[in-house]
Design a protein around this motif. Structure first.
Motif, PDB file in Angstrom:
ATOM      1  N   THR A  35      -1.195   9.366   1.821  1.00  0.00           N
ATOM      2  CA  THR A  35      -0.049   9.476   0.922  1.00  0.00           C
ATOM      3  C   THR A  35       0.503   8.098   0.640  1.00  0.00           C
ATOM      4  O   THR A  35       0.373   7.164   1.438  1.00  0.00           O
ATOM      5  CB  THR A  35       1.063  10.356   1.521  1.00  0.00           C
ATOM      6  OG1 THR A  35       1.536   9.771   2.740  1.00  0.00           O
ATOM      7  CG2 THR A  35       0.558  11.759   1.785  1.00  0.00           C
ATOM      8  N   SER A  36       1.131   7.962  -0.521  1.00  0.00           N
ATOM      9  CA  SER A  36       1.714   6.678  -0.911  1.00  0.00           C
ATOM     10  C   SER A  36       2.864   6.914  -1.866  1.00  0.00           C
ATOM     11  O   SER A  36       2.805   7.790  -2.731  1.00  0.00           O
ATOM     12  CB  SER A  36       0.660   5.793  -1.587  1.00  0.00           C
ATOM     13  OG  SER A  36       1.246   4.600  -2.081  1.00  0.00           O
ATOM     14  N   ILE A  37       3.894   6.112  -1.726  1.00  0.00           N
ATOM     15  CA  ILE A  37       5.022   6.185  -2.647  1.00  0.00           C
ATOM     16  C   ILE A  37       4.785   5.304  -3.869  1.00  0.00           C
ATOM     17  O   ILE A  37       5.150   5.659  -4.988  1.00  0.00           O
ATOM     18  CB  ILE A  37       6.320   5.765  -1.941  1.00  0.00           C
ATOM     19  CG1 ILE A  37       6.666   6.769  -0.826  1.00  0.00           C
ATOM     20  CG2 ILE A  37       7.484   5.664  -2.918  1.00  0.00           C
ATOM     21  CD1 ILE A  37       7.862   6.381   0.001  1.00  0.00           C
ATOM     22  N   ASP A  38       4.117   4.168  -3.678  1.00  0.00           N
ATOM     23  CA  ASP A  38       3.958   3.209  -4.768  1.00  0.00           C
ATOM     24  C   ASP A  38       2.517   3.028  -5.251  1.00  0.00           C
ATOM     25  O   ASP A  38       2.265   2.281  -6.186  1.00  0.00           O
ATOM     26  CB  ASP A  38       4.516   1.851  -4.351  1.00  0.00           C
ATOM     27  CG  ASP A  38       3.818   1.278  -3.117  1.00  0.00           C
ATOM     28  OD1 ASP A  38       2.808   1.851  -2.658  1.00  0.00           O
ATOM     29  OD2 ASP A  38       4.293   0.233  -2.621  1.00  0.00           O
ATOM     30  N   GLY A  39       1.548   3.683  -4.623  1.00  0.00           N
ATOM     31  CA  GLY A  39       0.158   3.525  -5.021  1.00  0.00           C
ATOM     32  C   GLY A  39      -0.517   2.316  -4.427  1.00  0.00           C
ATOM     33  O   GLY A  39      -1.731   2.128  -4.597  1.00  0.00           O
ATOM     34  N   ASN A  40       0.233   1.498  -3.705  1.00  0.00           N
ATOM     35  CA  ASN A  40      -0.320   0.293  -3.090  1.00  0.00           C
ATOM     36  C   ASN A  40      -0.468   0.435  -1.585  1.00  0.00           C
ATOM     37  O   ASN A  40      -1.536   0.199  -1.027  1.00  0.00           O
ATOM     38  CB  ASN A  40       0.566  -0.922  -3.414  1.00  0.00           C
ATOM     39  CG  ASN A  40       0.610  -1.224  -4.886  1.00  0.00           C
ATOM     40  OD1 ASN A  40      -0.412  -1.243  -5.560  1.00  0.00           O
ATOM     41  ND2 ASN A  40       1.808  -1.454  -5.406  1.00  0.00           N
ATOM     42  N   GLN A  41       0.613   0.818  -0.937  1.00  0.00           N
ATOM     43  CA  GLN A  41       0.614   1.003   0.512  1.00  0.00           C
ATOM     44  C   GLN A  41       0.400   2.475   0.837  1.00  0.00           C
ATOM     45  O   GLN A  41       1.164   3.334   0.376  1.00  0.00           O
ATOM     46  CB  GLN A  41       1.945   0.534   1.103  1.00  0.00           C
ATOM     47  CG  GLN A  41       2.039   0.666   2.601  1.00  0.00           C
ATOM     48  CD  GLN A  41       1.122  -0.292   3.334  1.00  0.00           C
ATOM     49  OE1 GLN A  41       1.043  -1.470   2.994  1.00  0.00           O
ATOM     50  NE2 GLN A  41       0.415   0.197   4.339  1.00  0.00           N
ATOM     51  N   TRP A  42      -0.639   2.771   1.634  1.00  0.00           N
ATOM     52  CA  TRP A  42      -1.007   4.154   1.915  1.00  0.00           C
ATOM     53  C   TRP A  42      -0.873   4.469   3.398  1.00  0.00           C
ATOM     54  O   TRP A  42      -1.119   3.622   4.254  1.00  0.00           O
ATOM     55  CB  TRP A  42      -2.435   4.416   1.456  1.00  0.00           C
ATOM     56  CG  TRP A  42      -2.584   4.319  -0.028  1.00  0.00           C
ATOM     57  CD1 TRP A  42      -2.724   3.177  -0.763  1.00  0.00           C
ATOM     58  CD2 TRP A  42      -2.551   5.398  -0.964  1.00  0.00           C
ATOM     59  NE1 TRP A  42      -2.787   3.474  -2.102  1.00  0.00           N
ATOM     60  CE2 TRP A  42      -2.692   4.825  -2.255  1.00  0.00           C
ATOM     61  CE3 TRP A  42      -2.427   6.785  -0.830  1.00  0.00           C
ATOM     62  CZ2 TRP A  42      -2.704   5.606  -3.403  1.00  0.00           C
ATOM     63  CZ3 TRP A  42      -2.443   7.560  -1.977  1.00  0.00           C
ATOM     64  CH2 TRP A  42      -2.581   6.978  -3.252  1.00  0.00           C
ATOM     65  N   THR A  43      -0.490   5.704   3.677  1.00  0.00           N
ATOM     66  CA  THR A  43      -0.353   6.168   5.048  1.00  0.00           C
ATOM     67  C   THR A  43      -1.393   7.249   5.321  1.00  0.00           C
ATOM     68  O   THR A  43      -1.433   8.262   4.610  1.00  0.00           O
ATOM     69  CB  THR A  43       1.045   6.758   5.283  1.00  0.00           C
ATOM     70  OG1 THR A  43       2.024   5.751   5.023  1.00  0.00           O
ATOM     71  CG2 THR A  43       1.187   7.257   6.715  1.00  0.00           C
ATOM     72  N   PRO A  44      -2.262   7.046   6.320  1.00  0.00           N
ATOM     73  CA  PRO A  44      -3.270   8.062   6.632  1.00  0.00           C
ATOM     74  C   PRO A  44      -2.625   9.361   7.096  1.00  0.00           C
ATOM     75  O   PRO A  44      -1.625   9.361   7.800  1.00  0.00           O
ATOM     76  CB  PRO A  44      -4.089   7.418   7.759  1.00  0.00           C
ATOM     77  CG  PRO A  44      -3.834   5.957   7.623  1.00  0.00           C
ATOM     78  CD  PRO A  44      -2.418   5.833   7.145  1.00  0.00           C
ATOM     79  N   GLY A  45      -3.218  10.472   6.676  1.00  0.00           N
ATOM     80  CA  GLY A  45      -2.787  11.785   7.122  1.00  0.00           C
ATOM     81  C   GLY A  45      -3.859  12.390   8.001  1.00  0.00           C
ATOM     82  O   GLY A  45      -4.749  11.695   8.485  1.00  0.00           O
ATOM     83  N   PRO A  46      -3.820  13.697   8.204  1.00  0.00           N
ATOM     84  CA  PRO A  46      -4.806  14.354   9.057  1.00  0.00           C
ATOM     85  C   PRO A  46      -6.165  14.447   8.388  1.00  0.00           C
ATOM     86  O   PRO A  46      -6.313  14.208   7.196  1.00  0.00           O
ATOM     87  CB  PRO A  46      -4.196  15.751   9.262  1.00  0.00           C
ATOM     88  CG  PRO A  46      -3.370  15.958   8.023  1.00  0.00           C
ATOM     89  CD  PRO A  46      -2.805  14.616   7.677  1.00  0.00           C
ATOM     90  N   ASN A  47      -7.166  14.815   9.175  1.00  0.00           N
ATOM     91  CA  ASN A  47      -8.520  14.966   8.672  1.00  0.00           C
ATOM     92  C   ASN A  47      -8.869  16.441   8.585  1.00  0.00           C
ATOM     93  O   ASN A  47      -8.510  17.228   9.450  1.00  0.00           O
ATOM     94  CB  ASN A  47      -9.509  14.253   9.603  1.00  0.00           C
ATOM     95  CG  ASN A  47     -10.948  14.499   9.188  1.00  0.00           C
ATOM     96  OD1 ASN A  47     -11.564  15.462   9.604  1.00  0.00           O
ATOM     97  ND2 ASN A  47     -11.465  13.621   8.357  1.00  0.00           N
ATOM     98  N   GLY A  48      -9.560  16.821   7.527  1.00  0.00           N
ATOM     99  CA  GLY A  48      -9.961  18.210   7.376  1.00  0.00           C
ATOM    100  C   GLY A  48     -11.322  18.301   6.717  1.00  0.00           C
ATOM    101  O   GLY A  48     -12.276  17.703   7.186  1.00  0.00           O
TER     102      GLY A  48
END
Length: 208
Positions: free
Chosen positions: A115-128
């Protein structure tokens, strides 16, 4: 319909629209158009194949093979982005992308989500598992679909931070606790079929 072939025969896999402009991308190519008929080639400086695109937070985002991710505010000048998305070994590609409720949600062919708020910095989420298509509806939330199961993330009942978990629940392995993140499962055919089709079936990941 009016047929247009701006890419000279190269496959095009994704298209989005924002700020009065269409942006289409595919095998090493990006094109823009104000009307969907007349297209202009964009010099991107990347040979990646792009499978996903979206517009949000005042910018275009495209993503694809080799974890390539670029952003642009005008569709003409592009900047490599993707901070926070780890480089994985072996073949992998960023695959589906949607924007809503002030956030981008991005998936790859390995089932990882970001997920990202600005399209530059991303936060990994869960794997599925593989999500073949992903979209956001303002009155419902994020909806991801795969082989035979759709899942709804209701942004009205749960925070957008849970969007990753919501879409991943469509894969089947993590269905337990779905009510905790505001989900509604919608079976399409067999609800026990997961979303792994894609690469395991030898399909082109852009065919979704």
């Amino acid at each position: 319909w009016t047929v247009s072939n701006p890419s000279g025969g190269k496959p095009m896999y994704t298209i989005t629209h924002g700020n009065g402009l269409f942006v289409a991308a595919g095998v090493g190519v990006v094109y823009t158009s104000p009307d969907g008929v007349t297209w202009t080639s964009v010099v991107l400086g990347s040979t990646s194949t792009f499978y996903a695109s979206s517009y949000g937070a005042g910018k275009f985002v495209i993503a694809g093979s080799a974890y390539a991710l670029f952003t642009s505010v005008d569709g003409v000048t592009w900047t490599a982005a993707g901070t926070g998305i780890p480089a994985l070994q072996g073949y992998s590609a960023l695959y589906r992308l949607a924007y809503g409720a002030g956030r981008f949600v991005l998936t790859d062919v390995g089932g990882n989500m970001y997920t990202s708020i600005d399209g530059n910095q991303w936060t990994p989420g869960p794997n599925g598992s593989l999500v073949r298509s992903l979209v956001y509806g303002p009155t419902v939330g994020f909806v991801g679909v795969g082989e035979r199961l759709a899942v709804v993330h209701d942004a009205r009942r749960a925070g957008v931070d849970e969007a990753c978990d919501a879409v991943l629940l469509a894969a089947g392995e993590q269905r337990a606790g779905a009510d905790d993140v505001g989900l509604e499962e919608a079976p399409i055919g067999s609800p026990d079929t997961d979303l792994r089709g894609g690469m395991e079936d030898g399909l082109d990941p852009g065919a979704g």
